[in-house]
Design a protein around this motif. Sequence first.
Motif, PDB file in Angstrom:
ATOM      1  N   GLY A   1     -28.069  -4.596  35.510  1.00  0.00           N
ATOM      2  CA  GLY A   1     -28.312  -5.847  34.947  1.00  0.00           C
ATOM      3  C   GLY A   1     -29.157  -7.080  35.513  1.00  0.00           C
ATOM      4  O   GLY A   1     -29.629  -8.068  34.811  1.00  0.00           O
TER       5      GLY A   1
ATOM      6  N   SER B   1     -23.286  -7.341  22.322  1.00  0.00           N
ATOM      7  CA  SER B   1     -23.914  -8.581  22.880  1.00  0.00           C
ATOM      8  C   SER B   1     -25.162  -8.269  23.659  1.00  0.00           C
ATOM      9  O   SER B   1     -24.929  -7.854  24.813  1.00  0.00           O
TER      10      SER B   1
ATOM     11  N   GLU C   1     -28.590  -8.608  26.237  1.00  0.00           N
ATOM     12  CA  GLU C   1     -29.056  -9.439  27.320  1.00  0.00           C
ATOM     13  C   GLU C   1     -30.497  -9.197  27.310  1.00  0.00           C
ATOM     14  O   GLU C   1     -31.012  -8.031  27.337  1.00  0.00           O
TER      15      GLU C   1
ATOM     16  N   ARG D   1     -34.695 -15.377  31.218  1.00  0.00           N
ATOM     17  CA  ARG D   1     -33.710 -14.482  30.566  1.00  0.00           C
ATOM     18  C   ARG D   1     -32.715 -15.450  29.914  1.00  0.00           C
ATOM     19  O   ARG D   1     -32.516 -16.435  30.163  1.00  0.00           O
TER      20      ARG D   1
ATOM     21  N   ILE E   1     -29.614 -15.676  29.348  1.00  0.00           N
ATOM     22  CA  ILE E   1     -28.228 -16.096  29.905  1.00  0.00           C
ATOM     23  C   ILE E   1     -28.750 -17.237  30.879  1.00  0.00           C
ATOM     24  O   ILE E   1     -27.952 -18.091  30.810  1.00  0.00           O
TER      25      ILE E   1
END
Lengths: 112, 109
Positions: free
Chosen positions: A98, B30, B32, B49, B51
């Motif tokens: 990630g 969810s 990303e 990004r 987030i």
Amino acid sequence: SQTIHQWPATLVQPVGSPLSLECTVEGTSNPNLYWYRQAAGRGLQLLFYSIGIDQISSEVPQNLSASRPQDRQFILSSKKLLLSDSGFYLCAWNPGMGDTQYFGPGTRLTVL
Amino acid sequence: AQRVTQPEKLLSVFKGAPVELKCNYSYSGSPELFWYVQYSRQRLQLLLRHISRESIKGFTADLNKGETSFHLKKPFAQEEDSAMYYCALLGSSASKIIFGSGTRLSIRP
């Protein structure tokens, strides 16, 4: 600091010849490693990724293969190049799942 | 299926005009999401990004789950914004990022 290298920068190869592109990362350990192809008009296509030595996942069936003989070395290969293998090949790494990916400078491959 | 769609291959706007690069995604759960940018003769790099909820170089992107979109916006384009922009989605395995096909943004003086 971490750096990622790719070589060669450019390569012109005849159809049917073998291929070996190398990617190395410095300044980190156990990175996730990726190979992408950036073809004109087709965007960025993920070819292979690796989360560890000798752990390779292939995303698309094709004429190419990848290997990771060392922790920070990722190699893209082919036994016999096709015209359709021409493109811009990018190697990338990230420290973990990630995380942001960091890209190398790329290799421009032309198959004639 | 996990997919990122950028419907515009090329977007050309005048300097000072607003910019919106479209991105739609397909993902169960969810998502990303990221925007990557590649300036001429430079490496592909992360722009922002979702987030982080930050503005980078005047660009912002808001995740709209109802419309499954993550459009990149800037109110006033500058010539140095000319580049190739890729929208990307973190895959369910979290080991890989799925990229869209990219949009080339050209800012006219």
